[in-house]
Design an enzyme around this catalytic site. Structure first.
Site, mmCIF file in Angstrom:
data_model
loop_
_atom_site.group_PDB
_atom_site.id
_atom_site.type_symbol
_atom_site.label_atom_id
_atom_site.label_comp_id
_atom_site.label_asym_id
_atom_site.label_seq_id
_atom_site.Cartn_x
_atom_site.Cartn_y
_atom_site.Cartn_z
ATOM 1 N N SER A 206 -6.289 -12.898 0.054
ATOM 2 C CA SER A 206 -5.476 -11.775 0.536
ATOM 3 C C SER A 206 -4.647 -11.093 -0.399
ATOM 4 C CB SER A 206 -4.422 -12.323 1.601
ATOM 5 O OG SER A 206 -3.999 -13.539 1.069
ATOM 6 N N ASP B 230 5.951 -10.458 2.064
ATOM 7 C CA ASP B 230 6.131 -11.482 3.185
ATOM 8 C C ASP B 230 6.375 -12.943 2.507
ATOM 9 O OD1 ASP B 230 3.489 -12.071 2.323
ATOM 10 O OD2 ASP B 230 2.516 -11.028 4.086
ATOM 11 N N HIS C 286 2.924 -12.954 0.055
ATOM 12 C CA HIS C 286 2.328 -12.088 -0.828
ATOM 13 C C HIS C 286 3.375 -10.950 -1.578
ATOM 14 C CE1 HIS C 286 -0.497 -12.674 2.369
ATOM 15 N NE2 HIS C 286 -1.345 -12.988 1.439
#
Length: 374
Positions: A41, A339, A342
Protein backbone atom coordinates in the site's frame (compact mmCIF):
# COMPACT_ATOMS: atom_id res chain seq x y z
CA UNK A 1 -4.28 -0.09 5.28
CA UNK A 2 -7.81 -1.47 5.53
CA UNK A 3 -10.84 -0.27 3.62
CA UNK A 4 -14.37 -1.58 3.67
CA UNK A 5 -16.07 0.90 1.34
CA UNK A 6 -16.36 -0.56 -2.15
CA UNK A 7 -16.83 2.60 -4.23
CA UNK A 8 -14.55 2.36 -7.27
CA UNK A 9 -13.47 5.60 -8.97
CA UNK A 10 -12.88 3.95 -12.35
CA UNK A 11 -13.63 7.10 -14.33
CA UNK A 12 -11.07 9.05 -12.32
CA UNK A 13 -8.39 6.45 -12.97
CA UNK A 14 -9.27 6.17 -16.64
CA UNK A 15 -9.21 9.93 -17.15
CA UNK A 16 -5.98 10.20 -15.25
CA UNK A 17 -4.32 7.44 -17.27
CA UNK A 18 -5.38 8.86 -20.64
CA UNK A 19 -4.35 12.38 -19.66
CA UNK A 20 -0.78 11.24 -19.02
CA UNK A 21 -0.38 8.73 -21.85
CA UNK A 22 2.52 10.46 -23.61
CA UNK A 23 5.68 8.35 -23.88
CA UNK A 24 9.10 9.83 -23.14
CA UNK A 25 10.75 11.33 -26.19
CA UNK A 26 12.99 8.89 -27.98
CA UNK A 27 15.61 11.62 -28.24
CA UNK A 28 15.80 12.15 -24.49
CA UNK A 29 17.90 9.13 -23.62
CA UNK A 30 18.55 10.30 -20.05
CA UNK A 31 14.87 10.47 -19.10
CA UNK A 32 13.30 7.46 -17.46
CA UNK A 33 11.04 5.83 -20.02
CA UNK A 34 9.18 3.32 -17.87
CA UNK A 35 8.69 2.59 -14.20
CA UNK A 36 7.58 -0.85 -13.04
CA UNK A 37 6.40 -0.72 -9.44
CA UNK A 38 5.96 -3.75 -7.19
CA UNK A 39 4.93 -3.64 -3.57
CA UNK A 40 2.24 -2.90 -1.02
CA UNK A 41 0.00 0.00 0.00
CA UNK A 42 2.95 2.37 0.28
CA UNK A 43 3.06 2.46 -3.53
CA UNK A 44 -0.33 1.05 -4.59
CA UNK A 45 -1.74 3.37 -7.27
CA UNK A 46 -5.22 1.86 -7.43
CA UNK A 47 -5.01 -1.88 -8.08
CA UNK A 48 -7.03 -2.69 -4.99
CA UNK A 49 -9.94 -0.67 -6.39
CA UNK A 50 -10.54 -3.67 -8.66
CA UNK A 51 -10.43 -6.31 -5.92
CA UNK A 52 -13.07 -7.32 -3.39
CA UNK A 53 -10.82 -6.48 -0.48
CA UNK A 54 -10.83 -4.79 2.90
CA UNK A 55 -7.65 -2.93 1.96
CA UNK A 56 -8.79 0.08 -0.05
CA UNK A 57 -8.21 3.81 -0.26
CA UNK A 58 -10.88 4.71 -2.80
CA UNK A 59 -12.93 7.07 -0.65
CA UNK A 60 -12.34 10.68 0.47
CA UNK A 61 -10.33 12.29 1.90
CA UNK A 62 -7.68 9.96 0.42
CA UNK A 63 -6.15 11.69 -2.58
CA UNK A 64 -7.28 15.14 -1.47
CA UNK A 65 -3.98 16.69 -2.65
CA UNK A 66 -3.49 14.54 -5.76
CA UNK A 67 -3.65 17.20 -8.47
CA UNK A 68 -4.05 14.99 -11.56
CA UNK A 69 -7.36 13.65 -10.15
CA UNK A 70 -8.39 17.10 -8.85
CA UNK A 71 -8.41 15.79 -5.31
CA UNK A 72 -10.52 12.72 -5.97
CA UNK A 73 -9.37 9.38 -4.53
CA UNK A 74 -7.49 7.11 -6.93
CA UNK A 75 -6.68 4.26 -4.57
CA UNK A 76 -3.43 5.72 -3.25
CA UNK A 77 -3.09 5.33 0.51
CA UNK A 78 -2.07 8.92 1.13
CA UNK A 79 -3.26 12.48 0.56
CA UNK A 80 -1.19 12.99 -2.59
CA UNK A 81 1.63 11.26 -4.41
CA UNK A 82 3.40 8.10 -3.36
CA UNK A 83 7.18 7.79 -3.27
CA UNK A 84 7.05 5.87 -6.56
CA UNK A 85 5.06 8.68 -8.20
CA UNK A 86 7.57 11.30 -7.09
CA UNK A 87 10.64 9.29 -8.07
CA UNK A 88 9.22 8.67 -11.54
CA UNK A 89 8.48 12.37 -12.03
CA UNK A 90 11.93 13.49 -10.93
CA UNK A 91 13.65 10.97 -13.19
CA UNK A 92 11.78 12.25 -16.23
CA UNK A 93 8.98 9.73 -16.56
CA UNK A 94 6.24 11.26 -18.71
CA UNK A 95 3.31 9.53 -17.02
CA UNK A 96 2.65 7.74 -13.76
CA UNK A 97 2.75 3.96 -14.12
CA UNK A 98 -0.78 2.76 -14.81
CA UNK A 99 -2.28 0.27 -12.31
CA UNK A 100 -2.14 -3.18 -13.88
CA UNK A 101 -5.80 -3.94 -13.11
CA UNK A 102 -7.09 -0.62 -14.48
CA UNK A 103 -9.14 -0.84 -17.72
CA UNK A 104 -6.74 1.48 -19.56
CA UNK A 105 -3.67 -0.65 -18.80
CA UNK A 106 -3.10 -1.68 -22.39
CA UNK A 107 -1.45 -0.60 -25.60
CA UNK A 108 0.91 2.37 -25.56
CA UNK A 109 -0.09 3.27 -22.00
CA UNK A 110 2.12 0.38 -20.90
CA UNK A 111 5.21 2.06 -22.34
CA UNK A 112 5.28 4.52 -19.44
CA UNK A 113 5.36 1.63 -17.01
CA UNK A 114 2.96 -0.41 -14.93
CA UNK A 115 2.16 -0.42 -11.22
CA UNK A 116 1.46 -3.88 -9.77
CA UNK A 117 1.51 -2.89 -6.08
CA UNK A 118 -1.36 -3.91 -3.85
CA UNK A 119 -2.40 -2.84 -0.38
CA UNK A 120 -2.02 -5.77 2.00
CA UNK A 121 0.38 -7.62 -0.29
CA UNK A 122 3.59 -9.18 0.92
CA UNK A 123 6.58 -11.26 -0.09
CA UNK A 124 4.94 -14.40 1.30
CA UNK A 125 1.69 -15.64 -0.22
CA UNK A 126 0.01 -16.04 3.18
CA UNK A 127 0.59 -12.41 4.09
CA UNK A 128 -2.45 -10.14 4.16
CA UNK A 129 -5.09 -12.87 4.25
CA UNK A 130 -6.96 -10.78 6.84
CA UNK A 131 -7.90 -8.42 3.99
CA UNK A 132 -9.55 -11.26 1.99
CA UNK A 133 -8.01 -10.29 -1.37
CA UNK A 134 -4.66 -8.67 -2.25
CA UNK A 135 -1.88 -9.19 -4.80
CA UNK A 136 1.18 -10.81 -3.27
CA UNK A 137 4.60 -10.41 -4.84
CA UNK A 138 4.41 -13.75 -6.67
CA UNK A 139 1.19 -12.69 -8.38
CA UNK A 140 2.63 -9.28 -9.20
CA UNK A 141 5.59 -10.91 -10.95
CA UNK A 142 3.16 -13.20 -12.78
CA UNK A 143 1.37 -10.11 -14.04
CA UNK A 144 4.64 -8.62 -15.26
CA UNK A 145 5.07 -11.77 -17.36
CA UNK A 146 1.94 -10.72 -19.25
CA UNK A 147 3.19 -7.14 -19.58
CA UNK A 148 6.54 -8.36 -20.91
CA UNK A 149 4.79 -10.22 -23.72
CA UNK A 150 2.85 -7.07 -24.58
CA UNK A 151 6.11 -5.13 -24.90
CA UNK A 152 7.37 -7.56 -27.53
CA UNK A 153 4.17 -7.01 -29.50
CA UNK A 154 4.35 -3.23 -29.16
CA UNK A 155 8.05 -2.71 -29.90
CA UNK A 156 9.41 -5.93 -31.32
CA UNK A 157 11.67 -8.25 -29.34
CA UNK A 158 14.98 -6.40 -29.77
CA UNK A 159 13.64 -2.92 -29.01
CA UNK A 160 11.54 -4.21 -26.13
CA UNK A 161 14.56 -5.86 -24.55
CA UNK A 162 16.65 -2.67 -24.79
CA UNK A 163 13.77 -0.50 -23.58
CA UNK A 164 13.30 -2.60 -20.46
CA UNK A 165 16.99 -3.19 -19.74
CA UNK A 166 18.31 0.30 -20.37
CA UNK A 167 15.49 2.81 -19.91
CA UNK A 168 13.28 1.26 -17.24
CA UNK A 169 13.38 1.19 -13.45
CA UNK A 170 12.07 -1.65 -11.29
CA UNK A 171 10.99 -0.47 -7.85
CA UNK A 172 10.22 -2.98 -5.10
CA UNK A 173 8.65 -1.69 -1.88
CA UNK A 174 7.45 -4.69 0.09
CA UNK A 175 7.98 -6.58 3.33
CA UNK A 176 6.18 -4.53 5.99
CA UNK A 177 2.97 -6.53 5.71
CA UNK A 178 4.85 -9.78 6.18
CA UNK A 179 5.40 -8.61 9.73
CA UNK A 180 2.39 -6.37 10.42
CA UNK A 181 -0.22 -8.57 8.77
CA UNK A 182 1.36 -11.97 9.15
CA UNK A 183 3.99 -12.64 11.81
CA UNK A 184 2.78 -9.96 14.23
CA UNK A 185 -0.98 -10.28 13.81
CA UNK A 186 -2.46 -10.62 17.31
CA UNK A 187 -3.87 -14.09 18.07
CA UNK A 188 -3.85 -15.20 14.44
CA UNK A 189 -0.07 -15.59 14.30
CA UNK A 190 0.59 -16.37 17.96
CA UNK A 191 0.67 -20.14 17.41
CA UNK A 192 2.87 -19.78 14.33
CA UNK A 193 5.41 -17.76 16.31
CA UNK A 194 5.74 -20.66 18.73
CA UNK A 195 6.96 -22.91 15.93
CA UNK A 196 8.73 -20.41 13.67
CA UNK A 197 11.51 -18.24 15.07
CA UNK A 198 12.15 -14.75 13.72
CA UNK A 199 15.26 -16.13 12.02
CA UNK A 200 13.37 -18.81 10.11
CA UNK A 201 10.59 -16.38 9.18
CA UNK A 202 13.11 -13.89 7.79
CA UNK A 203 14.89 -16.75 5.98
CA UNK A 204 11.59 -17.60 4.31
CA UNK A 205 11.07 -13.97 3.26
CA UNK A 206 14.56 -13.68 1.78
CA UNK A 207 14.26 -17.00 -0.04
CA UNK A 208 11.00 -15.95 -1.69
CA UNK A 209 12.24 -12.47 -2.57
CA UNK A 210 15.42 -13.90 -4.09
CA UNK A 211 13.36 -16.03 -6.47
CA UNK A 212 11.02 -13.15 -7.28
CA UNK A 213 13.88 -10.80 -8.20
CA UNK A 214 15.52 -13.51 -10.29
CA UNK A 215 12.29 -14.02 -12.19
CA UNK A 216 12.21 -10.31 -13.02
CA UNK A 217 15.85 -10.45 -14.09
CA UNK A 218 15.06 -13.35 -16.42
CA UNK A 219 12.49 -11.07 -18.08
CA UNK A 220 15.14 -8.37 -18.71
CA UNK A 221 14.85 -6.28 -15.55
CA UNK A 222 18.29 -4.77 -14.92
CA UNK A 223 17.88 -1.59 -12.85
CA UNK A 224 16.40 -2.31 -9.43
CA UNK A 225 15.72 -0.22 -6.37
CA UNK A 226 14.57 -2.28 -3.40
CA UNK A 227 13.41 -0.61 -0.21
CA UNK A 228 14.03 -2.16 3.16
CA UNK A 229 11.35 -2.29 5.86
CA UNK A 230 10.75 0.99 7.68
CA UNK A 231 10.58 1.28 11.50
CA UNK A 232 7.12 -0.27 11.61
CA UNK A 233 7.16 -0.25 15.40
CA UNK A 234 6.83 3.54 15.27
CA UNK A 235 3.73 3.89 13.10
CA UNK A 236 0.57 5.24 14.81
CA UNK A 237 -1.16 1.86 14.50
CA UNK A 238 1.53 0.08 16.52
CA UNK A 239 1.65 2.88 19.07
CA UNK A 240 -2.11 2.72 19.51
CA UNK A 241 -2.60 -1.04 19.92
CA UNK A 242 0.34 -1.17 22.32
CA UNK A 243 -0.76 1.96 24.23
CA UNK A 244 2.56 3.75 23.84
CA UNK A 245 3.31 7.44 24.21
CA UNK A 246 4.49 9.74 21.44
CA UNK A 247 8.18 8.95 21.90
CA UNK A 248 7.89 5.18 22.28
CA UNK A 249 8.05 2.48 19.60
CA UNK A 250 7.39 -1.26 19.62
CA UNK A 251 10.76 -2.95 20.07
CA UNK A 252 9.84 -6.35 18.61
CA UNK A 253 8.47 -4.90 15.37
CA UNK A 254 11.56 -2.74 14.84
CA UNK A 255 13.94 -5.58 15.73
CA UNK A 256 12.28 -7.80 13.14
CA UNK A 257 12.63 -5.06 10.54
CA UNK A 258 16.32 -4.59 11.38
CA UNK A 259 16.94 -8.32 11.17
CA UNK A 260 15.27 -8.57 7.77
CA UNK A 261 17.00 -5.45 6.49
CA UNK A 262 20.46 -6.84 7.23
CA UNK A 263 19.67 -9.97 5.24
CA UNK A 264 18.16 -7.93 2.42
CA UNK A 265 21.26 -5.77 2.11
CA UNK A 266 23.48 -8.84 1.78
CA UNK A 267 21.13 -10.33 -0.79
CA UNK A 268 21.20 -7.24 -2.99
CA UNK A 269 24.70 -5.83 -2.59
CA UNK A 270 26.63 -9.11 -2.42
CA UNK A 271 24.78 -12.20 -3.61
CA UNK A 272 22.67 -10.94 -6.51
CA UNK A 273 25.20 -8.31 -7.49
CA UNK A 274 27.74 -11.07 -8.07
CA UNK A 275 25.44 -13.69 -9.58
CA UNK A 276 23.23 -11.70 -11.98
CA UNK A 277 25.28 -10.30 -14.85
CA UNK A 278 24.74 -6.63 -15.74
CA UNK A 279 22.10 -6.17 -13.03
CA UNK A 280 22.24 -3.11 -10.78
CA UNK A 281 20.64 -3.24 -7.34
CA UNK A 282 20.17 -0.14 -5.20
CA UNK A 283 19.45 -0.83 -1.54
CA UNK A 284 17.17 1.91 -0.24
CA UNK A 285 17.70 2.35 3.50
CA UNK A 286 14.18 3.49 4.25
CA UNK A 287 14.49 2.37 7.88
CA UNK A 288 17.20 4.87 8.82
CA UNK A 289 15.74 7.54 6.57
CA UNK A 290 12.32 7.31 8.15
CA UNK A 291 13.68 6.96 11.67
CA UNK A 292 15.61 10.19 11.16
CA UNK A 293 12.38 11.83 10.06
CA UNK A 294 10.50 10.53 13.11
CA UNK A 295 13.15 11.51 15.65
CA UNK A 296 13.98 14.89 14.11
CA UNK A 297 10.57 15.78 12.69
CA UNK A 298 10.73 19.38 13.91
CA UNK A 299 13.96 19.95 11.98
CA UNK A 300 12.09 18.99 8.81
CA UNK A 301 9.22 21.37 9.49
CA UNK A 302 6.68 18.89 10.86
CA UNK A 303 4.54 19.41 13.93
CA UNK A 304 4.11 15.72 14.79
CA UNK A 305 5.51 12.32 13.85
CA UNK A 306 3.14 10.31 16.02
CA UNK A 307 -0.36 11.59 15.22
CA UNK A 308 -2.03 10.72 11.93
CA UNK A 309 -3.54 13.57 9.92
CA UNK A 310 -6.59 11.50 8.99
CA UNK A 311 -7.84 9.40 11.89
CA UNK A 312 -10.77 8.26 13.96
CA UNK A 313 -10.99 10.02 17.29
CA UNK A 314 -11.43 8.37 20.67
CA UNK A 315 -10.33 4.91 21.76
CA UNK A 316 -9.98 3.71 18.16
CA UNK A 317 -7.63 6.53 17.20
CA UNK A 318 -4.66 5.21 15.29
CA UNK A 319 -6.36 1.94 14.42
CA UNK A 320 -9.13 2.49 11.88
CA UNK A 321 -8.24 3.53 8.31
CA UNK A 322 -8.77 6.95 6.80
CA UNK A 323 -12.26 7.43 5.39
CA UNK A 324 -15.26 9.76 5.11
CA UNK A 325 -16.00 9.61 8.84
CA UNK A 326 -12.41 10.36 9.87
CA UNK A 327 -11.23 13.65 11.33
CA UNK A 328 -8.83 15.58 9.11
CA UNK A 329 -5.98 17.73 10.39
CA UNK A 330 -5.86 21.43 9.50
CA UNK A 331 -2.40 21.35 7.88
CA UNK A 332 -1.42 18.14 6.11
CA UNK A 333 2.10 19.39 5.44
CA UNK A 334 2.83 19.35 9.19
CA UNK A 335 2.16 15.63 9.71
CA UNK A 336 4.59 12.82 8.94
CA UNK A 337 1.74 10.29 8.86
CA UNK A 338 -1.37 10.53 6.74
CA UNK A 339 -3.19 7.70 8.50
CA UNK A 340 -2.29 5.00 11.02
CA UNK A 341 0.05 3.29 8.54
CA UNK A 342 1.14 5.54 5.69
CA UNK A 343 3.17 8.76 5.29
CA UNK A 344 1.81 12.02 3.93
CA UNK A 345 2.89 13.40 0.57
CA UNK A 346 5.09 15.87 2.48
CA UNK A 347 6.98 12.98 4.08
CA UNK A 348 7.09 11.10 0.77
CA UNK A 349 8.70 14.12 -0.90
CA UNK A 350 11.51 14.19 1.67
CA UNK A 351 12.10 10.46 1.43
CA UNK A 352 12.09 10.50 -2.37
CA UNK A 353 14.58 13.38 -2.41
CA UNK A 354 17.05 11.39 -0.31
CA UNK A 355 16.68 8.36 -2.54
CA UNK A 356 17.12 10.40 -5.71
CA UNK A 357 20.04 12.59 -4.72
CA UNK A 358 21.32 11.29 -1.37
CA UNK A 359 24.57 9.61 -0.41
CA UNK A 360 25.42 6.07 0.72
CA UNK A 361 23.90 6.63 4.15
CA UNK A 362 20.47 6.10 2.62
CA UNK A 363 21.12 4.57 -0.83
CA UNK A 364 23.75 1.93 -1.59
CA UNK A 365 25.86 1.77 -3.72
CA UNK A 366 24.55 4.95 -5.39
CA UNK A 367 21.42 7.07 -5.65
CA UNK A 368 18.57 6.69 -8.11
CA UNK A 369 19.70 9.51 -10.38
CA UNK A 370 22.95 7.62 -10.90
CA UNK A 371 21.07 4.35 -11.40
CA UNK A 372 18.92 5.89 -14.12
CA UNK A 373 21.95 7.15 -16.02
CA UNK A 374 23.83 3.85 -16.09
Amino acid sequence: MKKSIFFVPVLVLFFFGSRFSRVASAGDQRALAASFVFGDSLVDAGNNNYLQTLSRANSPPNGIDFKPSRGNPTGRFTNGRTIADIVGEKLGQQSYAVPYLAPNASGEALLNGVNYASGGGGILNATGSVFVNRLGMDIQVDYFTNTRKQFDKLLGQDKARDYIRKRSLFSVVIGSNDFLNNYLVPFVAAQARLTQTPETFVDDMISHLRNQLKRLYDMDARKFVVGNVAPIGCIPYQKSINQLNDKQCVDLANKLAIQYNARLKDLLTVELKDSLKDAHFVYANVYDLFMDLIVNFKDYGFRTASEACCETRGRLAGILPCGPTSSLCTDRSKHVFWDAYHPTEAANLLIADKLLYGDSKFVTPFNLLHLRDL
